[in-house]
Design a protein around this motif. Sequence first.
Motif, PDB file in Angstrom:
ATOM      1  N   GLU A  70      -2.328   8.725   7.123  1.00 38.24           N
ATOM      2  CA  GLU A  70      -4.105   8.495   5.602  1.00 38.24           C
ATOM      3  C   GLU A  70      -4.157   9.016   4.453  1.00 38.24           C
ATOM      4  OE1 GLU A  70      -7.102   6.518   5.086  1.00 38.24           O
ATOM      5  OE2 GLU A  70      -6.036   6.216   6.910  1.00 38.24           O
ATOM      6  N   LYS A  71      -3.300   9.820   4.709  1.00 41.24           N
ATOM      7  CA  LYS A  71      -3.997  11.435   3.637  1.00 41.24           C
ATOM      8  C   LYS A  71      -2.687  10.453   2.759  1.00 41.24           C
ATOM      9  CE  LYS A  71      -2.490  16.081   2.023  1.00 41.24           C
ATOM     10  NZ  LYS A  71      -2.056  17.230   1.901  1.00 41.24           N
ATOM     11  N   TYR A  72      -1.531   9.908   2.691  1.00 40.20           N
ATOM     12  CA  TYR A  72      -0.810   9.703   1.853  1.00 40.20           C
ATOM     13  C   TYR A  72      -0.514   8.166   1.925  1.00 40.20           C
ATOM     14  CZ  TYR A  72       1.271  14.381   1.661  1.00 40.20           C
ATOM     15  OH  TYR A  72       1.337  15.758   1.206  1.00 40.20           O
ATOM     16  N   ARG A  73      -1.547   7.609   2.107  1.00 40.35           N
ATOM     17  CA  ARG A  73      -2.007   6.050   2.315  1.00 40.35           C
ATOM     18  C   ARG A  73      -2.196   5.473   0.673  1.00 40.35           C
ATOM     19  NH1 ARG A  73      -2.937   2.552   5.659  1.00 40.35           N
ATOM     20  NH2 ARG A  73      -3.626   4.043   7.471  1.00 40.35           N
ATOM     21  N   GLN A  74      -2.691   6.486  -0.372  1.00 40.04           N
ATOM     22  CA  GLN A  74      -3.518   6.205  -1.881  1.00 40.04           C
ATOM     23  C   GLN A  74      -1.628   5.906  -2.451  1.00 40.04           C
ATOM     24  OE1 GLN A  74      -4.933   8.765  -4.148  1.00 40.04           O
ATOM     25  NE2 GLN A  74      -5.199   9.785  -2.429  1.00 40.04           N
ATOM     26  N   PHE A  75      -0.873   7.016  -2.279  1.00 36.24           N
ATOM     27  CA  PHE A  75       0.538   6.761  -2.592  1.00 36.24           C
ATOM     28  C   PHE A  75       0.817   5.858  -2.580  1.00 36.24           C
ATOM     29  CE2 PHE A  75      -0.987  11.090  -2.575  1.00 36.24           C
ATOM     30  CZ  PHE A  75      -1.429  11.425  -3.963  1.00 36.24           C
ATOM     31  N   LYS A  76       1.083   5.633  -0.566  1.00 30.36           N
ATOM     32  CA  LYS A  76       2.109   4.353  -0.358  1.00 30.36           C
ATOM     33  C   LYS A  76       1.545   2.835  -1.654  1.00 30.36           C
ATOM     34  CE  LYS A  76       2.721   1.485   3.939  1.00 30.36           C
ATOM     35  NZ  LYS A  76       4.338   2.068   3.545  1.00 30.36           N
ATOM     36  N   TRP A  77       0.261   3.007  -1.307  1.00 34.37           N
ATOM     37  CA  TRP A  77       0.415   1.778  -2.451  1.00 34.37           C
ATOM     38  C   TRP A  77       0.661   1.592  -4.572  1.00 34.37           C
ATOM     39  CZ3 TRP A  77      -0.030  -2.705  -0.338  1.00 34.37           C
ATOM     40  CH2 TRP A  77      -1.484  -2.957   0.665  1.00 34.37           C
ATOM     41  N   TYR A  86       7.825   9.875   3.438  1.00 35.47           N
ATOM     42  CA  TYR A  86       6.570   9.847   3.877  1.00 35.47           C
ATOM     43  C   TYR A  86       5.470   9.724   4.858  1.00 35.47           C
ATOM     44  CZ  TYR A  86       5.978  13.364  -0.285  1.00 35.47           C
ATOM     45  OH  TYR A  86       6.225  14.293  -0.947  1.00 35.47           O
ATOM     46  N   TYR A  87       6.445   7.998   5.325  1.00 33.00           N
ATOM     47  CA  TYR A  87       5.872   8.186   6.683  1.00 33.00           C
ATOM     48  C   TYR A  87       6.515   7.356   7.466  1.00 33.00           C
ATOM     49  CZ  TYR A  87       2.013   6.741   3.050  1.00 33.00           C
ATOM     50  OH  TYR A  87       0.828   6.267   2.301  1.00 33.00           O
ATOM     51  N   ARG A  88       7.649   8.145   7.884  1.00 32.92           N
ATOM     52  CA  ARG A  88       8.334   8.041   8.808  1.00 32.92           C
ATOM     53  C   ARG A  88       7.834   9.280   9.790  1.00 32.92           C
ATOM     54  NH1 ARG A  88      14.785   7.910   8.364  1.00 32.92           N
ATOM     55  NH2 ARG A  88      14.255  10.730   7.264  1.00 32.92           N
ATOM     56  N   ASP A  89       7.725   8.862  10.843  1.00 32.09           N
ATOM     57  CA  ASP A  89       7.757  10.004  11.843  1.00 32.09           C
ATOM     58  C   ASP A  89       7.046  11.031  11.454  1.00 32.09           C
ATOM     59  OD1 ASP A  89       9.405   8.687  13.800  1.00 32.09           O
ATOM     60  OD2 ASP A  89      11.565  10.396  12.648  1.00 32.09           O
TER      61      ASP A  89
END
Length: 234
Positions: free
Chosen positions: A164-171, A154-157
Motif C-alpha cells: 500500500e505504501k508503494y502503490r503510488q509508485f507502482k502506477w 517492490y511488490y514481490r513478497d
Amino acid sequence: YHWMLPLVAVLAWWGMLIGMLAGWAVQGRPVYPFMGHTQTIIYISHMGALSGYQALFIVCASVQAIFYWLTLCSERYLRHSGRLLPNWQRAERIMIGLSILSGVIGQLGIIMVSIFNTVDHHRTHMKMLILFLIGMALSALFMSMEIIMLDRNYYRDRAPAQREKYRQFKWRFIISYSTKLLWVAMAIGLAIGFGTLNLTGHTRTAKNASAILEWTLAFFYGFYLISLSFDLLP
C-alpha cells in the motif's frame, strides 16, 4: 530540478527542427540539385548539409546529447542517493548501466551525423544515423527493463502494508515503462518505413513520403525525452 534536464534536451532538438523547417519555408521551399528531380520535400540530412544550417545542426545535436547523458546519469544518482526509489537488485543497476552505455553510443552517432553531412560523406552519415537509431532504441529498452524490474521487486513478497505504501509508485512505474515500450515500437515502425521508402522508392511520392517520415521520426524522438522528465520527478 533534475527533471528539467531532458526538457532542455527536447527544447534544443525541437528548436533545431523547427528552425530548419521555418528557414526552408521562408526561402520558398527550394529544391536543391542534390535532392534529385523526383523530390520536393527536403530531408533533415540534406538541410543539415547546407552551410547556413550545419553549424546549427552540430550545436543543437551536441547540446541534446549532453543533456541526454546528464539525464541518464541523474537517474542513477537519484536512485543511489534515495531521492528516487532505490534499486533493490544488481540486475537493475546493470540495466541502467547498459542504458547509459547505449545512450552514449547512440548520441555519439547523432553528433557524427551532424558533422559528416550526407552530401559530402553519405556512407559515413548513414552508418552514424543507423548507430543513433539502434543506440537510442536499446537505451530506451534497457531503461524500461530497469523500471519493470523495480516494479516487480517492490511488490514481490511484500507485506500488505508495504504494498500500500508503494502503490503510488507502482502506477508511475507502469506509466513509465509502458510509454517507453510503446515509443520504441512506434519508432521502429517509422524507421522501417523511412528506410524502405528511402532505399526502394524512386517516385516523387515515395521520396516525399520518405522525407515526411524522417521529419516525423525526428519530432517523435522528443516525446521519449519528455517521458524521461516524468521519471525524474521526486
